[in-house]
Design an enzyme around this catalytic site. Structure first.
Site, PDB file in Angstrom:
ATOM      1  N   ASN A 123       0.803   1.018   6.154  1.00  0.00           N
ATOM      2  CA  ASN A 123       1.287   0.021   4.968  1.00  0.00           C
ATOM      3  C   ASN A 123       1.882  -1.036   5.370  1.00  0.00           C
ATOM      4  O   ASN A 123       3.036  -0.775   6.235  1.00  0.00           O
ATOM      5  CB  ASN A 123       2.215   0.841   4.028  1.00  0.00           C
ATOM      6  CG  ASN A 123       2.992  -0.100   2.876  1.00  0.00           C
ATOM      7  OD1 ASN A 123       4.160   0.431   2.490  1.00  0.00           O
ATOM      8  ND2 ASN A 123       2.512  -1.141   2.692  1.00  0.00           N
ATOM      9  N   GLY A 124       1.563  -2.300   5.399  1.00  0.00           N
ATOM     10  CA  GLY A 124       2.448  -3.175   5.772  1.00  0.00           C
ATOM     11  C   GLY A 124       1.454  -4.439   6.130  1.00  0.00           C
ATOM     12  O   GLY A 124       0.320  -4.555   5.698  1.00  0.00           O
ATOM     13  N   GLY A 156      -0.798   0.663  -4.979  1.00  0.00           N
ATOM     14  CA  GLY A 156      -2.047  -0.116  -4.717  1.00  0.00           C
ATOM     15  C   GLY A 156      -3.093   0.614  -5.455  1.00  0.00           C
ATOM     16  O   GLY A 156      -3.105   1.885  -5.526  1.00  0.00           O
ATOM     17  N   CYS A 176       0.754  -1.116   0.105  1.00  0.00           N
ATOM     18  CA  CYS A 176      -0.033   0.032  -0.156  1.00  0.00           C
ATOM     19  C   CYS A 176       0.828   1.229  -0.010  1.00  0.00           C
ATOM     20  O   CYS A 176       2.260   1.163   0.149  1.00  0.00           O
ATOM     21  CB  CYS A 176      -0.854  -0.027   1.311  1.00  0.00           C
ATOM     22  SG  CYS A 176      -2.079  -1.354   1.521  1.00  0.00           S
ATOM     23  N   TYR A 222      11.470  -4.642  -7.196  1.00  0.00           N
ATOM     24  CA  TYR A 222      10.149  -4.638  -8.116  1.00  0.00           C
ATOM     25  C   TYR A 222       9.501  -3.205  -7.454  1.00  0.00           C
ATOM     26  O   TYR A 222       8.904  -2.407  -8.364  1.00  0.00           O
ATOM     27  CB  TYR A 222       9.287  -6.011  -7.958  1.00  0.00           C
ATOM     28  CG  TYR A 222       8.019  -5.799  -8.538  1.00  0.00           C
ATOM     29  CD1 TYR A 222       7.761  -5.646  -9.884  1.00  0.00           C
ATOM     30  CD2 TYR A 222       7.091  -5.579  -7.901  1.00  0.00           C
ATOM     31  CE1 TYR A 222       6.633  -5.342 -10.268  1.00  0.00           C
ATOM     32  CE2 TYR A 222       5.626  -5.337  -8.036  1.00  0.00           C
ATOM     33  CZ  TYR A 222       5.552  -5.151  -9.534  1.00  0.00           C
ATOM     34  OH  TYR A 222       4.174  -5.058  -9.845  1.00  0.00           O
TER      35      TYR A 222
HETATM   36  P1  5GP Z   1       4.208 -13.867 -12.463  1.00  0.00           P
HETATM   37  O1  5GP Z   1       3.421 -13.791 -13.712  1.00  0.00           O
HETATM   38  O2  5GP Z   1       5.319 -14.749 -12.528  1.00  0.00           O
HETATM   39  O3  5GP Z   1       3.247 -14.419 -11.371  1.00  0.00           O
HETATM   40  O4  5GP Z   1       4.588 -12.414 -11.922  1.00  0.00           O
HETATM   41  C1  5GP Z   1       5.617 -11.656 -12.339  1.00  0.00           C
HETATM   42  C2  5GP Z   1       5.522 -10.628 -12.933  1.00  0.00           C
HETATM   43  O5  5GP Z   1       4.796  -9.662 -11.815  1.00  0.00           O
HETATM   44  C3  5GP Z   1       6.899  -9.697 -12.969  1.00  0.00           C
HETATM   45  O6  5GP Z   1       6.741  -9.219 -14.298  1.00  0.00           O
HETATM   46  C4  5GP Z   1       6.865  -8.735 -12.030  1.00  0.00           C
HETATM   47  O7  5GP Z   1       7.458  -7.635 -12.479  1.00  0.00           O
HETATM   48  C5  5GP Z   1       5.591  -8.559 -11.326  1.00  0.00           C
HETATM   49  N1  5GP Z   1       5.600  -8.902  -9.972  1.00  0.00           N
HETATM   50  C6  5GP Z   1       6.292  -9.140  -9.036  1.00  0.00           C
HETATM   51  N2  5GP Z   1       6.061  -9.059  -7.912  1.00  0.00           N
HETATM   52  C7  5GP Z   1       4.995  -8.246  -7.777  1.00  0.00           C
HETATM   53  C8  5GP Z   1       4.015  -8.032  -6.849  1.00  0.00           C
HETATM   54  O8  5GP Z   1       4.168  -7.867  -5.497  1.00  0.00           O
HETATM   55  N3  5GP Z   1       2.914  -7.290  -7.227  1.00  0.00           N
HETATM   56  C9  5GP Z   1       2.625  -6.906  -8.433  1.00  0.00           C
HETATM   57  N4  5GP Z   1       1.475  -6.294  -8.832  1.00  0.00           N
HETATM   58  N5  5GP Z   1       3.490  -7.466  -9.498  1.00  0.00           N
HETATM   59  C10 5GP Z   1       4.433  -8.211  -9.214  1.00  0.00           C
HETATM   60 MG    MG Z   2       7.056  -6.676 -14.466  1.00  0.00          MG
END
Ligand code: 5GP
Ligand code: MG
Length: 456
Positions: free
Chosen positions: A103-104, A28, A2, A246
């Site tokens: 956030n957490g 979020g 968040c 990320y």
């Molecule tokens: P996957 O398709 O393997 O489930 O997700 C990987 C993709 O999701 C990667 O392109 C990465 O940038 C993105 N991603 C990784 N961790 C998270 C996260 O915690 N939240 C979101 N929204 N995207 C994520």
């Molecule tokens: Mg990605």
């Protein structure tokens, strides 16, 4: 995950909080809320969806005052509903006393809930900000310890991640768990103070970044000036390394590091000792752009913007069910016409969670005539769930928790696959011991969460 924001002593503070939340929208997208305070009392507005859709000029005008706090929410399992929107307003005898946004994710919520229920407080919603608010309210006003002691007691009792803002009718507070899992920074200028999850929010407010709210401490801004209360609960710093990989924006400064620099170093580390031959390095935009640039710089293989991202699709990962997510990949990415055909490519992504995104993308590259696809991942294999606020799913859904790397490579259809090592990741930040690596190693610094997720 968040995002939070708070502003003290600025005309029309709710407008500034909305701008800050807009800069933190990536943290979020499911709901947004702002609470302001002026001499007439407390004003609030919440909505499901994006900041720009929830807060029109008209709505923001209905949130007057020179103090406001706000929140964008990204729940992991808890339902997306209006009663789970934050900030949470704590009232007594029907009168609002303070508002809190966090956030957490707290791992021992049931213990805290038991304690507040014993003293007669009932929970209305399904999120841990409400539990935090009721705990703080109970200690401060039922046990008459005051707000600062109540926040300290929460920091003693709550395990896990919380970067929180709290606003009364005349004060703004910021406090943070003793491990400092999630980012939270502050800035001030000409008597105006602002708090945000990420420094980019301060940038757009034109309020100079002063630093992070230190782990386990409390900052207070009030009519009599500002105060800091030092940490009482000693824990080793455990910042979330995934914020760098990320989550955070590349233009933010997080945990004292420039995020884009960390990402560039991740890419360089991935390229060091990699002897793959290719025509181009391409990123999976936008999250891996800087990692791919670092890889290209170090390897000498030219970077190309081979995939174009449609920015009007939400992050595919967030989509609520599998079908929507699979379709989302096609909606989100498209290759340049004719560019991929006949090329050997290194494709760089920041992480693999379920393996859904990259499997579809590699199929798309092959359909477009790629000769070879070499996948490089800017994080170590994610083998364990996060209990501190990142939306990693249950372990069974994490592809690296059930498959060896060679099997993952075959499953997603890459010619070669390399992940970053934990050692190399540690080399990209100045204080590697101050980070949490639990999603790669399963060593949880603040315990595992046994109860269903109630994420703020
Ligand atoms: P996957 O398709 O393997 O489930 O997700 C990987 C993709 O999701 C990667 O392109 C990465 O940038 C993105 N991603 C990784 N961790 C998270 C996260 O915690 N939240 C979101 N929204 N995207 C994520
Ligand atoms: Mg990605």
């Amino acid at each position: 995950m968040c995002g939070i924001a708070g502003i003290f002593k600025k005309e029309n503070a709710s407008f500034g909080v909305a701008e800050a939340l807009f800069a933190e929208q990536h943290r979020g997208q499911d709901s947004a809320g702002i609470v302001s305070w002026d001499k007439e009392g407390l004003h609030s507005h919440f909505g499901l969806g994006l900041v720009k859709d929830t807060f029109s000029q008209e709505k923001l005008k209905s949130l007057p005052g020179s103090m406001a706090i706000g929140h964008v929410r990204y729940p992991t399992q808890g339902p997306v509903s209006l009663c789970n929107c934050q900030p949470h307003i704590f009232s007594m005898d029907g009168k609002p006393i303070f508002a809190l946004a966090s956030n957490g994710d707290i791992t021992n919520l049931p213990e805290l809930i038991e304690e507040i229920e014993k003293e007669g407080f009932a929970l209305e919603g399904d999120n841990d900000a409400e539990v935090m608010a009721k705990f703080v309210g109970m200690v401060a006003f039922r046990r008459n310890k005051g707000l600062v002691e109540a926040m300290y007691l929460l920091m003693e009792k709550a395990l896990g991640a919380f970067s929180a803002v709290l606003m009364t009718d005349e004060e703004l507070y910021a406090f943070r768990d003793p491990w400092a899992f999630r980012p939270m920074c502050y800035g001030d200028k000409d008597g105006v103070a602002a708090i945000a999850s990420e420094s980019v929010a301060l940038d757009i407010l034109r309020i100079p970044y002063k630093g992070e709210i230190p782990a386990g401490s409390i900052f207070r801004w009030g009519p009599d000036g500002s105060m800091t209360y030092p940490r009482r609960v000693e824990k080793p710093a455990r910042h979330c390394i995934f914020e760098h990989i990320y989550f955070s924006r590349p233009d933010s400064v997080i945990f004292g590091e420039k995020v884009f620099e960390v990402r560039r170093k991740i890419g360089e580390a991935l390229a060091s000792g990699d002897d793959v031959k290719a025509d181009h390095v391409i990123a999976v935009p936008d999250s891996s752009n800087y990692i791919a640039l670092g890889y290209a710089n170090r390897s000498g293989i030219p970077f190309a913007l081979g995939l174009v991202r449609n920015h009007y699709v939400g992050r595919t990962f967030i989509a609520p069910d599998q079908i929507t997510r699979d379709e989302g990949v096609r909606f989100k990415f498209n290759p340049l016409p004719g560019f991929i055909a006949g090329k050997k490519l290194v494709i760089v992504d920041d992480s693999i969670v379920r393996g859904t995104t990259i499997k579809k993308l590699i199929r798309m590259l092959r359909e477009n005539g790629a000769l070879e696809v070499h996948l490089r991942i800017g994080s170590p294999p994610i083998r364990y769930s996060c209990y501190y606020g990142v939306d990693t799913p249950n372990r069974e859904k994490l592809i690296a928790s059930k498959m060896e790397i060679e099997d993952i490579r075959a499953f997603i259809g890459a010619d070669t696959l390399k992940y970053l090592t934990i050692e190399d990741l540690r080399g990209t930040v100045s204080n590697p011991d101050d980070y949490c690596y639990a999603c790669f190693r399963g060593d949880y610094p603040a315990g595992e969460k046994k109860h269903p997720s109630l994420v703020s």
